[in-house]
Design a protein around this motif. Structure first.
Motif, short mmCIF file in Angstrom:
data_model
loop_
_atom_site.label_atom_id
_atom_site.label_comp_id
_atom_site.label_asym_id
_atom_site.label_seq_id
_atom_site.Cartn_x
_atom_site.Cartn_y
_atom_site.Cartn_z
N GLU A 32 0.86 -1.18 0.00
CA GLU A 32 0.00 0.00 0.00
C GLU A 32 0.89 1.23 0.00
OE1 GLU A 32 -3.47 2.21 2.62
OE2 GLU A 32 -3.07 0.08 2.95
N ASP A 38 0.11 7.06 -1.27
CA ASP A 38 -1.11 7.63 -1.84
C ASP A 38 -2.31 6.67 -1.73
OD1 ASP A 38 -0.33 5.68 -3.59
OD2 ASP A 38 -0.43 6.95 -5.38
N LYS A 39 -2.13 5.58 -0.94
CA LYS A 39 -3.15 4.57 -0.70
C LYS A 39 -3.40 3.66 -1.91
CE LYS A 39 -3.78 5.95 3.46
NZ LYS A 39 -2.91 5.38 4.43
N SER A 40 -2.53 3.75 -2.94
CA SER A 40 -2.67 2.83 -4.07
C SER A 40 -2.23 1.43 -3.61
CB SER A 40 -1.80 3.29 -5.24
OG SER A 40 -0.43 3.28 -4.88
N ILE A 41 -2.86 0.42 -4.18
CA ILE A 41 -2.57 -0.97 -3.82
C ILE A 41 -1.92 -1.65 -5.02
CG2 ILE A 41 -3.59 -3.19 -3.18
CD1 ILE A 41 -3.85 -1.16 -0.97
N THR A 97 0.51 -1.66 -9.52
CA THR A 97 -0.93 -1.49 -9.34
C THR A 97 -1.63 -2.31 -10.42
OG1 THR A 97 -1.01 0.40 -10.82
CG2 THR A 97 -0.64 0.87 -8.46
#
Length: 184
Positions: free
Chosen positions: A24, A27-30, A124
């Motif tokens: 994670e 920027d909270k992207s997974i 991502t």
């Protein structure tokens, strides 16, 4: 109907273990963590073979540290149940053990200080799909390792674009293996 179960008829085995950790970003992207292999420039999970007298976790932690330069206890949290696959080959059967985990190390991208991996990056679903759609995308072949395929699908399950591409690749590979009589 079945061949005699003698030592000569039993397949030889090799075993490997790998991990596909979830990351994670700030920027909270997974995404899933893959390493850029020095030898061939492919983005791949961290993985390697078991050595004599090692169990799967010992081998995984050794491979993680050798390939990334990171201490596993400071950068990796594993989920307890591995995915396993067996791939028959000409001279032996390869057994693969893939763990799913969470990356807990320094922020990515990161220069790796191991023997085989140049850098670690988070992929991502969108970035993974771009690599999967590009025949020259330099991504390992997840369709040839059901454990890796299942791990990525498990971690990125809500992202239909990646699922569709990976499942189509897996279907094509399965049809190829059946057509070529590789497994039967």
């Amino acid at each position: 109907m079945f061949p005699e179960n003698s030592v000569e008829n039993r397949p030889r085995f090799s075993a490997s273990v790998g991990v596909i950790p979830l990351y994670e970003g700030p920027d909270k992207s997974i995404g899933v963590v893959l390493g850029l292999r020095i030898a061939d420039g492919l983005w791949t999970p961290i993985a390697g073979g078991l050595e004599k007298h090692e169990n799967d976790l010992e081998a995984l932690y050794r491979e993680w540290q050798e390939e990334t330069g990171l201490k596993p206890e400071e950068s990796l949290q594993l989920f307890p149940i591995p995915l396993t696959t067996a791939s028959p080959q000409l001279e032996k059967t390869s057994v693969g053990i893939t763990y799913v985990g969470r990356y807990t190390g320094p922020a990515l991208p990161l220069r790796a200080y191991g023997e085989e991996i140049d850098k670690l990056e988070s992929f991502t679903p969108e970035r993974l799909k771009v690599l999967l759609d590009d025949p020259y995308g330099k991504l390992f072949r997840p369709d040839l390792n059901l454990g890796n395929l299942t791990a990525i699908l498990t971690l990125l399950s809500p992202y239909d674009g990646v699922q569709t591409v990976l499942l189509n690749r897996a279907r094509k590979s399965t049809l190829y293996f059946i057509k070529e009589d590789t497994y039967f």
